[in-house]
Design a protein around this motif. Sequence first.
Motif, PDB file in Angstrom:
ATOM      1  N   VAL A   6       0.845  -1.187   0.000  1.00  0.00           N
ATOM      2  CA  VAL A   6       0.000   0.000   0.000  1.00  0.00           C
ATOM      3  C   VAL A   6       0.884   1.243   0.000  1.00  0.00           C
ATOM      4  N   PRO A   7       0.733   2.120  -1.005  1.00  0.00           N
ATOM      5  CA  PRO A   7       1.546   3.335  -1.009  1.00  0.00           C
ATOM      6  C   PRO A   7       1.150   4.259   0.140  1.00  0.00           C
ATOM      7  N   ALA A  24      -5.611  15.288   2.800  1.00  0.00           N
ATOM      8  CA  ALA A  24      -5.627  13.986   3.476  1.00  0.00           C
ATOM      9  C   ALA A  24      -7.051  13.432   3.544  1.00  0.00           C
ATOM     10  N   ALA A  25      -8.008  14.298   3.824  1.00  0.00           N
ATOM     11  CA  ALA A  25      -9.403  13.849   3.907  1.00  0.00           C
ATOM     12  C   ALA A  25      -9.918  13.370   2.553  1.00  0.00           C
ATOM     13  N   PHE A  26      -9.595  14.103   1.495  1.00  0.00           N
ATOM     14  CA  PHE A  26     -10.023  13.665   0.159  1.00  0.00           C
ATOM     15  C   PHE A  26      -9.375  12.339  -0.223  1.00  0.00           C
ATOM     16  N   LEU A  27      -8.076  12.197   0.042  1.00  0.00           N
ATOM     17  CA  LEU A  27      -7.406  10.946  -0.328  1.00  0.00           C
ATOM     18  C   LEU A  27      -7.977   9.774   0.459  1.00  0.00           C
ATOM     19  N   ALA A  31      -9.774   7.084  -1.828  1.00  0.00           N
ATOM     20  CA  ALA A  31      -8.952   5.883  -2.040  1.00  0.00           C
ATOM     21  C   ALA A  31      -9.181   4.812  -0.984  1.00  0.00           C
ATOM     22  N   GLY A  32      -9.792   5.184   0.133  1.00  0.00           N
ATOM     23  CA  GLY A  32     -10.036   4.204   1.186  1.00  0.00           C
ATOM     24  C   GLY A  32      -8.741   3.591   1.689  1.00  0.00           C
ATOM     25  N   LEU A 129      -3.657  12.256  -8.437  1.00  0.00           N
ATOM     26  CA  LEU A 129      -2.658  11.490  -7.692  1.00  0.00           C
ATOM     27  C   LEU A 129      -3.064  10.024  -7.570  1.00  0.00           C
ATOM     28  N   ILE A 130      -4.328   9.783  -7.262  1.00  0.00           N
ATOM     29  CA  ILE A 130      -4.821   8.403  -7.141  1.00  0.00           C
ATOM     30  C   ILE A 130      -4.594   7.639  -8.440  1.00  0.00           C
TER      31      ILE A 130
END
Length: 133
Positions: A6-7, A24-27, A31-32, A129-130
Amino acid sequence: MSDSAVPSVLFVCVHNAGRSQMAAAFLTHLAGDRVQVRSAGSAPAGTVNPSVVAAMAEVGIDISAEVPKVLTVEAVQASDVVITMGCGDTCPVFPGKRYLDWRVPDPAGQSTEAVRPARDEIKARVEALIAEL
């Protein structure tokens, strides 16, 4: 990559009260558990910016319980990707890490209305980024 499959991504800004918290909240939201997410600040504030909390609530993400955290060397070492947003030269640099600098307006002292464009830009950057991870 780190030892796990896991990155790991670390978002850094000065106060860890706005941009890095939104990123951080969006990622985490988008991405879970496919990505390990951290955020920190070189000079953390006492609380997350209330306008940022309100702007994120508008898109269904509750960050009201988040607390600004201090940037540590260990957090950088444990991350595959380090994304800075206005922390300047205070972020330690280690070989083998991927560093990105996102120039996003600082929401400090701004109204919720003024924070929305930065929030939306951060969301778009996180989505890109995802796709790269």
